[in-house]
Design a protein around this motif. Structure first.
Motif, PDB file in Angstrom:
ATOM      1  N   UNK A   2       0.811  -1.217   0.000  1.00 20.81           N
ATOM      2  CA  UNK A   2       0.000   0.000   0.000  1.00 20.81           C
ATOM      3  C   UNK A   2       0.839   1.259   0.000  1.00 20.81           C
ATOM      4  N   UNK A   3       1.960   1.209   0.704  1.00 28.66           N
ATOM      5  CA  UNK A   3       2.864   2.363   0.759  1.00 28.66           C
ATOM      6  C   UNK A   3       3.591   2.535  -0.561  1.00 28.66           C
ATOM      7  N   UNK A   4       4.124   1.432  -1.090  1.00 30.40           N
ATOM      8  CA  UNK A   4       4.936   1.511  -2.294  1.00 30.40           C
ATOM      9  C   UNK A   4       4.123   1.865  -3.534  1.00 30.40           C
ATOM     10  N   UNK A   5       2.830   1.594  -3.503  1.00 29.78           N
ATOM     11  CA  UNK A   5       2.002   1.971  -4.650  1.00 29.78           C
ATOM     12  C   UNK A   5       1.841   3.486  -4.739  1.00 29.78           C
ATOM     13  N   UNK A   6       1.836   4.148  -3.561  1.00 27.81           N
ATOM     14  CA  UNK A   6       1.682   5.599  -3.523  1.00 27.81           C
ATOM     15  C   UNK A   6       0.272   6.090  -3.791  1.00 27.81           C
ATOM     16  N   UNK A   7      -0.691   5.191  -3.965  1.00 29.71           N
ATOM     17  CA  UNK A   7      -2.041   5.602  -4.362  1.00 29.71           C
ATOM     18  C   UNK A   7      -2.699   6.525  -3.339  1.00 29.71           C
ATOM     19  N   UNK A   8      -2.493   6.239  -2.058  1.00 31.39           N
ATOM     20  CA  UNK A   8      -3.150   7.022  -1.012  1.00 31.39           C
ATOM     21  C   UNK A   8      -2.230   8.100  -0.443  1.00 31.39           C
ATOM     22  N   UNK A  38      11.498  -0.687  -7.723  1.00 27.39           N
ATOM     23  CA  UNK A  38      10.491  -0.992  -8.744  1.00 27.39           C
ATOM     24  C   UNK A  38       9.138  -0.372  -8.435  1.00 27.39           C
ATOM     25  N   UNK A  39       9.034   0.411  -7.358  1.00 25.31           N
ATOM     26  CA  UNK A  39       7.740   0.891  -6.875  1.00 25.31           C
ATOM     27  C   UNK A  39       7.318   2.200  -7.532  1.00 25.31           C
ATOM     28  N   UNK A  40       6.036   2.357  -7.806  1.00 30.48           N
ATOM     29  CA  UNK A  40       5.531   3.618  -8.384  1.00 30.48           C
ATOM     30  C   UNK A  40       5.794   4.830  -7.507  1.00 30.48           C
ATOM     31  N   UNK A  41       5.832   4.644  -6.177  1.00 27.83           N
ATOM     32  CA  UNK A  41       5.948   5.790  -5.276  1.00 27.83           C
ATOM     33  C   UNK A  41       7.242   6.561  -5.479  1.00 27.83           C
ATOM     34  N   UNK A  77      20.105  -3.889  -6.992  1.00 30.96           N
ATOM     35  CA  UNK A  77      18.688  -3.891  -7.365  1.00 30.96           C
ATOM     36  C   UNK A  77      18.128  -2.473  -7.398  1.00 30.96           C
ATOM     37  N   UNK A  78      18.551  -1.644  -6.470  1.00 24.49           N
ATOM     38  CA  UNK A  78      18.068  -0.264  -6.416  1.00 24.49           C
ATOM     39  C   UNK A  78      18.516   0.505  -7.648  1.00 24.49           C
ATOM     40  N   UNK A  79      19.783   0.344  -8.015  1.00 24.68           N
ATOM     41  CA  UNK A  79      20.296   1.039  -9.198  1.00 24.68           C
ATOM     42  C   UNK A  79      19.668   0.514 -10.475  1.00 24.68           C
ATOM     43  N   UNK A  80      19.263  -0.748 -10.458  1.00 20.15           N
ATOM     44  CA  UNK A  80      18.682  -1.351 -11.646  1.00 20.15           C
ATOM     45  C   UNK A  80      17.193  -1.115 -11.789  1.00 20.15           C
ATOM     46  N   UNK A  81      16.600  -0.434 -10.832  1.00 24.93           N
ATOM     47  CA  UNK A  81      15.170  -0.157 -10.885  1.00 24.93           C
ATOM     48  C   UNK A  81      14.880   1.145 -11.608  1.00 24.93           C
ATOM     49  N   UNK A  82      13.870   1.853 -11.128  1.00 22.49           N
ATOM     50  CA  UNK A  82      13.499   3.117 -11.758  1.00 22.49           C
ATOM     51  C   UNK A  82      14.596   4.161 -11.554  1.00 22.49           C
ATOM     52  N   UNK A  83      14.640   5.179 -12.418  1.00 31.32           N
ATOM     53  CA  UNK A  83      15.665   6.217 -12.264  1.00 31.32           C
ATOM     54  C   UNK A  83      15.580   6.899 -10.906  1.00 31.32           C
ATOM     55  N   UNK A  84      16.743   7.217 -10.366  1.00 29.18           N
ATOM     56  CA  UNK A  84      16.840   7.887  -9.069  1.00 29.18           C
ATOM     57  C   UNK A  84      17.423   9.283  -9.194  1.00 29.18           C
TER      58      UNK A  84
END
Length: 332
Positions: free
Chosen positions: A211-217, A241-244, A265-272
């Motif tokens: 729920x947190x990592x989705x960022x929806x709320x 890999x999380x949308x948030x 894994x962190x570096x290989x995920x979404x851009x930071x």
């Protein structure tokens, strides 16, 4: 602000001021109600006054409607007594504390009580009773004792004003992580959770963070700290890999057992590279991996904290080094 193994020195931008017990109150000049963060607490085993009585004297001594910040210190023996009396006092004062904007629940030092042994309760009635509260922080443990005390509980809630939520723990339960993630917190800008260790009750799994990592709320979330975790590699992979992450300015994965696997894994995920700061201090990264993180992020202007700090691997029964969290069963 907390100095290591000492009480808070400020809250909500206000200096902390300990309201004296009745036996120590003679001659004490009190500041204006809105000039300080009022702390109510005392030395363990030495108090001559109950917490609720000190609280009532504070509300009578100053203009309680102008109190902006309150710090809850020791309310008795935190290992054996749940803070129900504190809860009742706050719920009963909600019509008087109309200006309260920040509350820190459990300003208890290491020397006074190990974090893992601080008994807590369901804290969401506090939030429901103070809809204008902007900051809420709580220190909570599993409370190892024979009295059957409850750990922290945080069922789903909606709060429209809360901007900052911090839960410091040596072991957070999965139901707390799910409760936070299922809560509607549209104004929340900073979320900080200390996940802890299984030995201290931290039975949360990566799935509990969904729920947190989705960022929806959490539409306004800009700073996310998932700290002090013994599954920090898995947390780093999930966050990467999380949308948030796209909406964050600050990402904090410090105080845990992060190794090269998690950093990879962190570096290989979404851009930071959009981050203002990445905090990884207290980690178990190799020097080549530290350099990879620097090379990937610092040219984009990201402030990176890679200080290994006091991270030292403990040896298991076979002499194999095992990374440990900063605040946990072996270090706290």
């Amino acid at each position: 602000m907390r100095v290591k193994d000492d009480h808070l020195t400020e809250l909500y931008g206000l200096p902390a001021f300990t309201f004296p017990e009745e036996r120590d109150a003679a001659g004490v000049v009190l500041p204006e109600a809105d000039a300080v963060a009022w702390r109510i607490g005392y030395e363990r085993w030495t108090s001559g006054e109950r917490w609720k009585d000190t609280f009532e004297r504070l509300c009578a001594a100053v203009d309680s409607a102008r109190i902006r910040a309150l710090i809850v210190g020791i309310w008795g023996d935190p290992e054996d007594i749940e803070p129900d009396e504190v809860m009742r006092a706050f719920l009963g004062a909600r019509d008087r504390l109309t200006g309260l904007r920040s509350l820190y629940f459990g300003d208890i030092t290491d020397e006074e009580c190990r974090l893992s042994q601080i008994g807590q309760t369901d804290v969401t009635p506090l939030l429901a009773s103070y809809p204008a509260l902007e900051e809420f922080s709580v220190r909570a443990g599993e409370s190892y004792n024979m009295e059957g005390l409850h750990p922290l509980r945080f069922p789903r809630i909606r709060h429209d004003a809360l901007r900052r939520l911090v839960v410091e723990s040596a072991g957070l339960r999965g139901h707390v992580l799910r409760g936070v993630g299922e809560s509607e917190l549209p104004a929340l800008e900073h979320l900080e959770l200390w996940l802890g260790a299984r030995e201290d009750g931290g039975d949360g799994e990566i799935a509990d963070l969904a729920g947190i990592l989705s960022g929806h709320r959490l539409p306004r979330l800009r700073s996310l700290a998932l700290r002090n975790s013994e599954m920090q590699d898995e947390v780093a992979a999930a966050v990467g890999a999380a949308p948030v992450i796209a909406g964050l300015d600050v990402l904090d994965l410090s105080l845990g057992t992060l190794t090269d696997t998690g950093a990879e894994a962190l570096l290989g995920g979404q851009p930071l590279t959009h981050l203002r700061k990445l905090d990884l201090h207290h980690n178990y990264l190799s020097e080549p991996m530290r350099q990879r993180v620097r090379d990937a992020l610092e040219p984009a202007g990201v402030e990176v904290d890679l200080d290994p700090s006091d991270a030292e691997a403990e040896e298991d029964e076979n002499g194999v080094p095992v990374p440990s969290i900063s605040v946990g069963p072996l270090t706290y």
